[in-house]
Design a protein around this motif. Structure first.
Motif, PDB file in Angstrom:
ATOM      1  N   LEU A 107      29.494 -28.450 -40.862  1.00 52.19           N
ATOM      2  CA  LEU A 107      28.419 -30.012 -40.129  1.00 52.19           C
ATOM      3  C   LEU A 107      28.573 -29.385 -39.303  1.00 52.19           C
ATOM      4  O   LEU A 107      28.216 -30.079 -38.147  1.00 52.19           O
ATOM      5  N   THR A 108      29.762 -28.569 -38.622  1.00 49.60           N
ATOM      6  CA  THR A 108      30.100 -28.745 -37.185  1.00 49.60           C
ATOM      7  C   THR A 108      29.449 -27.966 -35.993  1.00 49.60           C
ATOM      8  O   THR A 108      30.235 -27.409 -35.213  1.00 49.60           O
ATOM      9  N   VAL A 109      28.848 -27.174 -36.731  1.00 50.39           N
ATOM     10  CA  VAL A 109      28.536 -25.264 -36.173  1.00 50.39           C
ATOM     11  C   VAL A 109      27.123 -25.867 -35.728  1.00 50.39           C
ATOM     12  O   VAL A 109      26.286 -26.077 -36.334  1.00 50.39           O
ATOM     13  N   ASP A 110      27.076 -24.892 -35.194  1.00 49.40           N
ATOM     14  CA  ASP A 110      24.849 -24.816 -34.744  1.00 49.40           C
ATOM     15  C   ASP A 110      24.797 -24.046 -36.074  1.00 49.40           C
ATOM     16  O   ASP A 110      24.613 -22.562 -35.889  1.00 49.40           O
ATOM     17  N   PRO A 111      23.958 -23.822 -36.375  1.00 48.58           N
ATOM     18  CA  PRO A 111      22.991 -23.083 -37.554  1.00 48.58           C
ATOM     19  C   PRO A 111      22.603 -21.773 -36.894  1.00 48.58           C
ATOM     20  O   PRO A 111      22.610 -20.573 -37.817  1.00 48.58           O
ATOM     21  N   ALA A 112      22.028 -21.650 -35.591  1.00 48.24           N
ATOM     22  CA  ALA A 112      21.133 -20.666 -35.184  1.00 48.24           C
ATOM     23  C   ALA A 112      21.780 -19.736 -35.246  1.00 48.24           C
ATOM     24  O   ALA A 112      21.207 -18.539 -34.890  1.00 48.24           O
ATOM     25  N   SER A 113      23.320 -20.067 -34.810  1.00 49.15           N
ATOM     26  CA  SER A 113      24.465 -18.849 -34.030  1.00 49.15           C
ATOM     27  C   SER A 113      25.037 -18.552 -35.592  1.00 49.15           C
ATOM     28  O   SER A 113      26.030 -17.586 -35.253  1.00 49.15           O
ATOM     29  N   ALA A 114      24.537 -18.725 -36.976  1.00 50.96           N
ATOM     30  CA  ALA A 114      24.975 -18.537 -38.095  1.00 50.96           C
ATOM     31  C   ALA A 114      24.988 -16.809 -38.085  1.00 50.96           C
ATOM     32  O   ALA A 114      26.299 -16.108 -38.511  1.00 50.96           O
ATOM     33  N   GLY A 115      24.103 -15.696 -37.613  1.00 51.72           N
ATOM     34  CA  GLY A 115      24.304 -14.477 -38.157  1.00 51.72           C
ATOM     35  C   GLY A 115      25.106 -13.835 -37.132  1.00 51.72           C
ATOM     36  O   GLY A 115      26.254 -12.902 -37.349  1.00 51.72           O
ATOM     37  N   ASN A 116      25.584 -13.918 -35.569  1.00 53.17           N
ATOM     38  CA  ASN A 116      26.645 -14.132 -35.313  1.00 53.17           C
ATOM     39  C   ASN A 116      27.765 -14.203 -35.793  1.00 53.17           C
ATOM     40  O   ASN A 116      28.836 -13.121 -35.309  1.00 53.17           O
ATOM     41  N   ARG A 117      27.942 -15.453 -35.756  1.00 53.84           N
ATOM     42  CA  ARG A 117      29.430 -16.374 -36.623  1.00 53.84           C
ATOM     43  C   ARG A 117      29.951 -14.730 -37.867  1.00 53.84           C
ATOM     44  O   ARG A 117      30.807 -14.390 -37.446  1.00 53.84           O
ATOM     45  N   ILE A 118      28.693 -14.592 -38.736  1.00 58.59           N
ATOM     46  CA  ILE A 118      28.956 -14.372 -40.291  1.00 58.59           C
ATOM     47  C   ILE A 118      29.468 -12.283 -39.362  1.00 58.59           C
ATOM     48  O   ILE A 118      30.108 -11.801 -40.100  1.00 58.59           O
ATOM     49  N   GLY A 119      28.292 -12.289 -38.012  1.00 58.42           N
ATOM     50  CA  GLY A 119      28.702 -10.349 -37.945  1.00 58.42           C
ATOM     51  C   GLY A 119      29.803 -10.327 -37.554  1.00 58.42           C
ATOM     52  O   GLY A 119      31.032  -9.220 -37.683  1.00 58.42           O
ATOM     53  N   ALA A 120      30.518 -11.154 -36.910  1.00 56.87           N
ATOM     54  CA  ALA A 120      31.992 -10.472 -35.708  1.00 56.87           C
ATOM     55  C   ALA A 120      32.895 -10.911 -36.501  1.00 56.87           C
ATOM     56  O   ALA A 120      33.662 -10.447 -37.084  1.00 56.87           O
ATOM     57  N   ALA A 121      32.584 -11.675 -37.842  1.00 55.37           N
ATOM     58  CA  ALA A 121      33.697 -12.596 -38.765  1.00 55.37           C
ATOM     59  C   ALA A 121      34.099 -10.569 -39.531  1.00 55.37           C
ATOM     60  O   ALA A 121      35.358  -9.782 -39.824  1.00 55.37           O
ATOM     61  N   LEU A 122      32.746 -10.730 -40.036  1.00 54.46           N
ATOM     62  CA  LEU A 122      32.365  -9.083 -40.643  1.00 54.46           C
ATOM     63  C   LEU A 122      33.492  -8.300 -40.338  1.00 54.46           C
ATOM     64  O   LEU A 122      34.505  -7.441 -40.341  1.00 54.46           O
ATOM     65  N   ASP A 123      32.683  -8.273 -38.995  1.00 52.71           N
ATOM     66  CA  ASP A 123      33.251  -6.927 -38.114  1.00 52.71           C
ATOM     67  C   ASP A 123      34.803  -6.585 -37.846  1.00 52.71           C
ATOM     68  O   ASP A 123      35.776  -5.757 -37.615  1.00 52.71           O
ATOM     69  N   ARG A 124      35.713  -8.430 -37.913  1.00 56.20           N
ATOM     70  CA  ARG A 124      37.008  -8.526 -37.002  1.00 56.20           C
ATOM     71  C   ARG A 124      37.969  -7.991 -38.345  1.00 56.20           C
ATOM     72  O   ARG A 124      38.802  -7.483 -38.168  1.00 56.20           O
ATOM     73  N   VAL A 125      37.249  -8.637 -39.732  1.00 55.49           N
ATOM     74  CA  VAL A 125      38.095  -7.753 -40.746  1.00 55.49           C
ATOM     75  C   VAL A 125      37.441  -7.070 -41.294  1.00 55.49           C
ATOM     76  O   VAL A 125      38.666  -6.075 -42.543  1.00 55.49           O
ATOM     77  N   GLY A 126      36.931  -5.895 -40.604  1.00 55.11           N
ATOM     78  CA  GLY A 126      36.400  -4.036 -41.038  1.00 55.11           C
ATOM     79  C   GLY A 126      36.097  -3.970 -42.213  1.00 55.11           C
ATOM     80  O   GLY A 126      35.890  -3.423 -43.282  1.00 55.11           O
ATOM     81  N   LEU A 127      34.967  -5.575 -42.293  1.00 53.84           N
ATOM     82  CA  LEU A 127      33.849  -5.437 -43.849  1.00 53.84           C
ATOM     83  C   LEU A 127      31.814  -5.156 -43.510  1.00 53.84           C
ATOM     84  O   LEU A 127      31.640  -5.329 -44.136  1.00 53.84           O
ATOM     85  N   THR A 128      32.019  -4.788 -42.321  1.00 48.77           N
ATOM     86  CA  THR A 128      31.170  -4.631 -41.542  1.00 48.77           C
ATOM     87  C   THR A 128      30.489  -3.461 -42.829  1.00 48.77           C
ATOM     88  O   THR A 128      28.894  -4.394 -43.396  1.00 48.77           O
ATOM     89  N   ALA A 129      31.263  -2.435 -43.059  1.00 51.90           N
ATOM     90  CA  ALA A 129      29.603  -1.212 -44.130  1.00 51.90           C
ATOM     91  C   ALA A 129      29.543  -1.810 -45.357  1.00 51.90           C
ATOM     92  O   ALA A 129      28.629  -0.819 -45.841  1.00 51.90           O
TER      93      ALA A 129
END
Length: 310
Positions: A107-129
């Motif tokens: 509840l502390t984050v902005d739902p509108a930016s969820a896609g960006n956060r998720i994409g960045a987290a997946l990229d950082r751990v090498g799971l984008t593909a």
């Protein structure tokens, strides 16, 4: 004394008659990478579960980021990312969908930016593909990466990572170490639970050593190394006679090998060792003062071996 991100006093946990964690006093400085080290079964994970409020301590208390737990859990936990034991996600959802559900619960984050956060987290751990692949099809290493991504969905002041390289291949292990170093450089405190000495040597600034539920050592890694007593190593054709001289001088833990004798110096000056060997007519072909490596240091603290691979 530096400001502490994690502090505990007398933190203990008993399961019936078994004492799993015995009066642990943790002191994790802010901005550090704290290696929480010990053999498997030494009480590391139980301690972490108490820190995060997943189980109640039998006695003792602790603070996270300066806030008393569990009283301030609601305000503190959103500032903490955690990976504890084996990761668990919805098997029929993809990596992205799993992270989206976790993000929606914050509840502390902005739902509108969820896609960006998720994409960045997946990229950082090498799971984008593999972001669209169902979790049930993930390998153990991929599941571990997804758990790390979940811990980093939002900026965190403190990351508590329990065996984060479990199941990863050597390349993945190196990537996690690099990630931990980068998180620390960005200002996060990282408590890294591990039984791999290589992780401690390469990324940790501070160390706590657990053994049979007790915290047997805690200090900056450089300080712990400096306090270790070096060994004298003598290369000679007569190692048995050299070992006798070392014992007579007062060296301890004297050992022999082919063409070598060694012992812990203690207060004995190195130059006195060489002089005594020459006086005893022991041919000295080489002499060195060697600081103990981390494996020797931690075995001396716990009496048990560590996994030095990884």
């Amino acid at each position: 004394m530096p400001e502490l991100a994690v502090q505990s006093r007398g933190l203990s946990k008993r399961f019936g008659r078994q004492v799993a964690v015995d009066a642990v006093d943790l002191a994790v400085p802010r901005g550090s990478v704290y290696g929480f080290l010990g053999p498997n079964g030494s009480g590391k994970t139980t301690t972490i579960r108490m820190l995060l409020g997943l189980i109640r301590p039998t006695s003792g208390g602790h603070t996270l980021l300066g806030e008393r737990m569990p009283d301030r859990a609601a305000s503190v936990l959103p500032r903490i990312g955690a990976l504890v034991e084996g990761p668990a996600f919805h098997p029929y959802l993809s990596g992205t969908e799993n992270l989206r559900r976790l993000d929606a619960a914050d509840l502390t984050v902005d739902p509108a930016s969820a896609g960006n956060r998720i994409g960045a987290a997946l990229d950082r751990v090498g799971l984008t593909a593999a972001a669209g692949k169902r979790y049930r099809a993930y390998s153990l290493g991929m599941r571990q990466r997804l758990a790390l991504a979940a811990a980093m969905l939002a900026p965190r002041d403190l990351l508590i990572l329990d065996e984060p390289t479990n199941g990863l291949d050597p390349q993945g292990t190196r990537e996690v170490r690099s990630l931990v170093a980068a998180l620390a450089a960005e200002g996060a405190t990282v408590l890294l639970s591990t039984h791999l000495l290589a992780e401690v040597e390469q990324v940790c600034t501070d160390v706590g050593v657990m053994h049979q539920g007790r915290l047997v050592a805690q200090a900056p890694l450089a300080e712990l190394r400096a306090a270790a007593t070096p060994r004298a190593q003598v290369t000679t054709d007569r190692p048995v006679e050299a070992a006798r001289v070392l014992r007579e001088l007062g060296l301890t833990d004297v050992a022999t090998a082919t063409r070598e004798a060694s012992g812990i110096l203690g207060p004995v000056p190195p130059e006195k060792v060489v002089a005594a060997l020459v006086h005893a007519a022991v041919p000295v072909r080489g002499f060195a003062v060697v600081a103990p490596d981390l494996e020797e240091l931690f075995v001396s603290l716990t009496g048990e071996g560590f996994d030095v691979s990884g």
